[in-house]
Design a protein around this motif. Structure first.
Motif, mmCIF file in Angstrom:
data_model
loop_
_atom_site.group_PDB
_atom_site.id
_atom_site.type_symbol
_atom_site.label_atom_id
_atom_site.label_comp_id
_atom_site.label_asym_id
_atom_site.label_seq_id
_atom_site.Cartn_x
_atom_site.Cartn_y
_atom_site.Cartn_z
ATOM 1 N N MET A 1 0.844 -1.190 0.000
ATOM 2 C CA MET A 1 0.000 0.000 0.000
ATOM 3 C C MET A 1 0.886 1.249 0.000
ATOM 4 N N ILE A 2 0.429 2.277 -0.671
ATOM 5 C CA ILE A 2 1.191 3.521 -0.816
ATOM 6 C C ILE A 2 1.529 4.149 0.538
ATOM 7 N N PHE A 3 0.626 4.051 1.507
ATOM 8 C CA PHE A 3 0.856 4.710 2.789
ATOM 9 C C PHE A 3 2.078 4.126 3.503
ATOM 10 N N GLU A 4 2.213 2.808 3.478
ATOM 11 C CA GLU A 4 3.354 2.183 4.152
ATOM 12 C C GLU A 4 4.675 2.607 3.503
ATOM 13 N N SER A 5 4.682 2.732 2.183
ATOM 14 C CA SER A 5 5.915 3.141 1.507
ATOM 15 C C SER A 5 6.228 4.624 1.751
ATOM 16 N N LEU A 6 5.208 5.407 2.073
ATOM 17 C CA LEU A 6 5.428 6.835 2.316
ATOM 18 C C LEU A 6 5.898 7.135 3.736
ATOM 19 N N LYS A 7 5.611 6.267 4.687
ATOM 20 C CA LYS A 7 5.959 6.545 6.091
ATOM 21 C C LYS A 7 7.449 6.854 6.287
ATOM 22 N N PRO A 8 8.369 6.033 5.751
ATOM 23 C CA PRO A 8 9.790 6.366 5.938
ATOM 24 C C PRO A 8 10.170 7.686 5.262
ATOM 25 N N LYS A 9 9.531 8.002 4.149
ATOM 26 C CA LYS A 9 9.804 9.274 3.467
ATOM 27 C C LYS A 9 9.347 10.454 4.328
ATOM 28 N N VAL A 10 8.200 10.310 4.981
ATOM 29 C CA VAL A 10 7.693 11.352 5.883
ATOM 30 C C VAL A 10 8.689 11.570 7.027
ATOM 31 N N VAL A 11 9.140 10.478 7.632
ATOM 32 C CA VAL A 11 10.081 10.562 8.756
ATOM 33 C C VAL A 11 11.381 11.222 8.311
ATOM 34 N N ASN A 12 11.929 10.783 7.175
ATOM 35 C CA ASN A 12 13.188 11.341 6.682
ATOM 36 C C ASN A 12 13.065 12.825 6.365
ATOM 37 N N LEU A 13 11.978 13.183 5.712
ATOM 38 C CA LEU A 13 11.759 14.571 5.330
ATOM 39 C C LEU A 13 11.651 15.474 6.573
ATOM 40 N N LEU A 14 10.875 15.036 7.566
ATOM 41 C CA LEU A 14 10.678 15.864 8.762
ATOM 42 C C LEU A 14 11.918 15.923 9.649
ATOM 43 N N SER A 15 12.831 14.977 9.486
ATOM 44 C CA SER A 15 14.040 14.970 10.312
ATOM 45 C C SER A 15 15.162 15.856 9.746
ATOM 46 N N ARG A 16 14.928 16.502 8.625
ATOM 47 C CA ARG A 16 15.954 17.340 7.984
ATOM 48 C C ARG A 16 16.088 18.668 8.734
ATOM 49 N N SER A 17 16.826 18.630 9.827
ATOM 50 C CA SER A 17 16.922 19.789 10.732
ATOM 51 C C SER A 17 17.649 20.982 10.110
ATOM 52 N N GLU A 18 18.312 20.783 8.970
ATOM 53 C CA GLU A 18 18.950 21.923 8.300
ATOM 54 C C GLU A 18 17.908 22.842 7.648
ATOM 55 N N LEU A 19 16.686 22.327 7.499
ATOM 56 C CA LEU A 19 15.594 23.131 6.945
ATOM 57 C C LEU A 19 14.733 23.686 8.074
ATOM 58 N N SER A 20 14.094 24.810 7.820
ATOM 59 C CA SER A 20 13.167 25.363 8.805
ATOM 60 C C SER A 20 11.936 24.461 8.899
ATOM 61 N N ILE A 21 11.177 24.617 9.964
ATOM 62 C CA ILE A 21 9.935 23.851 10.107
ATOM 63 C C ILE A 21 9.003 24.157 8.945
ATOM 64 N N GLU A 22 8.897 25.432 8.574
ATOM 65 C CA GLU A 22 8.032 25.819 7.436
ATOM 66 C C GLU A 22 8.440 25.081 6.166
ATOM 67 N N GLU A 23 9.744 25.023 5.901
ATOM 68 C CA GLU A 23 10.233 24.343 4.692
ATOM 69 C C GLU A 23 9.913 22.854 4.736
ATOM 70 N N ARG A 24 10.095 22.237 5.907
ATOM 71 C CA ARG A 24 9.806 20.807 6.029
ATOM 72 C C ARG A 24 8.319 20.528 5.833
ATOM 73 N N LEU A 25 7.463 21.390 6.396
ATOM 74 C CA LEU A 25 6.021 21.198 6.235
ATOM 75 C C LEU A 25 5.600 21.394 4.781
ATOM 76 N N PHE A 26 6.194 22.365 4.123
ATOM 77 C CA PHE A 26 5.900 22.576 2.702
ATOM 78 C C PHE A 26 6.336 21.357 1.883
ATOM 79 N N ASP A 27 7.534 20.850 2.160
ATOM 80 C CA ASP A 27 8.022 19.662 1.453
ATOM 81 C C ASP A 27 7.109 18.460 1.707
#
Length: 151
Positions: A1-27
């Motif tokens: 299912m698409i949701f299971e494959s997206l979960k690690p991408k969500v975690v990786n994207l939100l953990s990118r602390s070099e980006l602002s919170i706004e940038e991470r939420l937009f991404d």
């Protein structure tokens, strides 16, 4: 299912602390809108301090004039009061719906909790009638929990 494959991408994207919170939420909005065919507008609304209103945060999709939503107004405003997910299979059947676009057929809103307090929500519009399932709700609850971790 698409949701299971997206979960690690969500975690990786939100953990990118070099980006602002706004940038991470937009991404995150871009990721969901790009990867889930029936997610046609993806955005965040956050409580405006102590005021009983929501302010539009990062989003992807058609521009909206709804940048401030009073508590209780529309689907987002109702979620700010109820603290519960709201799935709308047919927006035309809702009396308290704020129309953003004539193409929108359905909406799902899931609250974000930080320390037990509803501080905002993810809002998704779909141009497809009745596309949202329980799987969408569980996935978006996961997304909101991960967003809460960075707020």
């Amino acid at each position: 299912m698409i949701f299971e494959s997206l979960k690690p991408k969500v975690v990786n994207l939100l953990s990118r602390s070099e980006l602002s919170i706004e940038e991470r939420l937009f991404d995150l909005c871009q990721l969901l809108e790009n990867k889930i065919a029936y997610y046609n507008w993806v955005g965040f609304y956050f409580r405006n301090g102590e005021k009983e209103e929501l302010i539009l945060g990062p989003y992807v999709g058609a521009p909206t004039e709804h940048t401030v939503i009073p508590f209780g107004k529309g689907i987002c405003g109702q979620v700010a009061v109820s603290n519960q997910n709201f799935v709308v299979p047919d927006v035309s059947a809702q009396d308290n719906y704020i129309a953003c676009s004539l193409t929108v057929k359905a909406e799902i809103v899931v609250p974000i909790f930080v320390n037990g307090e509803n501080i905002g929500q993810i809002d998704i519009d779909s141009n497809t009638p009745d596309p949202f399932s329980e799987a969408d709700e569980r996935f978006l609850e996961f997304v909101c929990a991960k967003v809460a971790d960075i707020l």
